[in-house]
Enzyme design. Structure first.
Site, PDB file in Angstrom:
ATOM      1  N   PHE A   1       0.860  -1.182   0.000  1.00  0.00           N
ATOM      2  CA  PHE A   1       0.000   0.000   0.000  1.00  0.00           C
ATOM      3  C   PHE A   1       0.894   1.229   0.000  1.00  0.00           C
ATOM      4  O   PHE A   1       1.604   1.489   0.966  1.00  0.00           O
ATOM      5  CB  PHE A   1      -0.946   0.050   1.197  1.00  0.00           C
TER       6      PHE A   1
ATOM      7  N   ASP B   1       9.360   2.998   1.768  1.00  0.00           N
ATOM      8  CA  ASP B   1       8.183   3.795   2.098  1.00  0.00           C
ATOM      9  C   ASP B   1       7.982   3.721   3.613  1.00  0.00           C
ATOM     10  O   ASP B   1       7.414   2.766   4.138  1.00  0.00           O
ATOM     11  CB  ASP B   1       6.957   3.244   1.355  1.00  0.00           C
TER      12      ASP B   1
ATOM     13  N   LYS C   1       2.810  11.722   7.016  1.00  0.00           N
ATOM     14  CA  LYS C   1       1.949  11.492   8.176  1.00  0.00           C
ATOM     15  C   LYS C   1       2.437  12.244   9.410  1.00  0.00           C
ATOM     16  O   LYS C   1       2.182  13.430   9.562  1.00  0.00           O
ATOM     17  CB  LYS C   1       1.785   9.992   8.428  1.00  0.00           C
TER      18      LYS C   1
END
Length: 399
Positions: free
Chosen positions: A140, A225, A254
């Protein structure tokens, strides 16, 4: 207005691309949030790890308000007094050489794809338009057309093609598959240190050491990531530190803003980001002074308040407590730092009902892939608060 009225407004006017729990939040502080009816909950999702520093941290809030009163946006057509210090502090903290700031995590991923392709053509010598990037099954990395094109989740892909070519999918945690997939046209390997959305899937010990060796030997850029795993979540500043490796490009976002503002960044050695020239890539809001001021404060909170060590120590306590759950429906309990998961067997009826029961007891979490619950509270959580959570989680998940 009552919760039901807010929910009705969302259902009437909003697109149906989410299936949230029916709780309408209006306020947050630390690990706690309150709904519009005044009920208090512990947040065990942290906005998918964007609120590592806790809700509405006062030091980040102060930095944001001070910057709002001075200057918020110039675009990169002009310089600002926050960008340079942000670069310097982020590079010093992470050991990076270069930084490219963006807004969302998906933008950071797209930026890395562009940069590593150009590096492949200009530096590695791959023929034009033949660059390949290897990715992992069950990945993802975001929701753009390019990114969902190399997803293996049918829900993410179906109905959105045609997709961007140039990607090859291999199993996660299998370094032999990586070796076999590499060709002279391979420019990058894009991978999560721990697959968060897939259900906190942790690779075998030593996997990333071997991945680093393979990428180095084949002149392939390793792109990690760390948008969800980075910035303290796993008990290290970056999850790559668990195996003492360094990626060629590291993607963060984030928690880079502590939940106050969309901020992401590509961290790189000089070679890869050095191929980008003026006009070839950018963002109106990327690197704006408000974003940089907020990110600088968010990074200081992580380090000065020892939140990374807290994630390691309190996360170990949380995981040990979860492993005391006795339920034959549970397939596995796993985690690292404060990124934890309880996976139920495929015939157990799903995890959503457990999340709804926990909501009624004042604890908010969310299912992923139908049969997995992820627990990822803010890194400010205390041992006593973990005990409070376990007192509700264990009996609920034991039935």
């Amino acid at each position: 207005m009552k919760s039901s009225e807010y929910i009705e407004l969302e259902d009437r006017f909003g697109a149906k691309n989410y299936k949230p729990l029916d709780v309408v939040l209006e306020r947050g502080e630390g690990v706690w949030v309150w709904d519009v009816d005044g009920k208090k909950y512990m947040d065990c999702l942290s906005a998918y790890s964007a609120v590592n520093q806790g809700h509405c941290h006062p030091k980040i809030k102060k930095a944001m308000l001070e910057q709002v009163e001075k200057l918020t946006l110039t675009s990169r057509a002009f310089r600002n007094d926050q960008l340079g210090p942000f670069y310097e502090e982020l590079c010093a903290l992470t050991g990076s050489h270069k930084v490219l700031p963006m807004n969302s995590g998906a933008e950071a991923v797209e930026t890395a794809i562009k940069a590593v392709r150009k590096w492949g053509y200009l530096v590695k010598g791959v023929p034009e338009d033949r660059a390949e990037i290897i990715v992992c099954a069950d990945n993802f990395h975001g929701r753009t057309i390019t990114i969902v094109g190399f997803s293996t989740d049918p829900t993410s892909r179906k109905g959105f093609g045609p997709f961007t070519p140039g990607f090859k999918v291999i199993p996660f945690g299998d370094f032999k598959a990586l070796e076999n997939a590499i060709t002279p046209d391979t420019v990058g390997f894009l991978v999560e240190p721990i697959q968060g959305e897939a259900g906190v899937i942790i690779p075998p010990d030593g996997y990333f050491k071997k991945v680093r060796e393979i990428c180095t030997a084949n002149n392939v850029s390793l792109i990690l990531d760390e948008i969800q795993t980075g910035l303290g979540r796993t008990g290290k500043l970056l999850a790559e530190e668990h195996e003492e490796i360094e990626a060629d490009l590291t993607l963060i976002g984030k928690a880079l803003s502590g939940g106050f503002y969309p901020v992401s960044a590509v961290l790189s050695n000089s070679e890869v980001l050095g191929v980008l020239k003026p006009g070839e890539h950018g963002s109106t809001f990327g690197g704006n002074p408000l974003a940089c001021a907020v990110a600088r404060a968010a990074l200081k909170v992580l380090t000065e308040e020892n939140l990374i060590d807290n994630a390691r120590d309190v996360g170990a306590k949380f995981l040990a407590g979860l492993k005391e759950i006795k339920n034959p429906k549970i397939k596995e309990i796993r985690g690292r730092g404060l990124l934890l998961a309880v996976e139920f067997k495929s015939d157990a009826g799903g995890a959503r009902s457990y999340c709804e029961k926990l909501k009624e007891q004042g604890l908010l979490c969310k299912e992923t892939h139908n049969n997995i619950i992820r627990f990822a509270p803010p890194l400010v959580i205390t041992p006593e608060q973990v005990d409070w959570a376990l007192e509700r989680i264990n009996p609920t998940l034991s039935t």
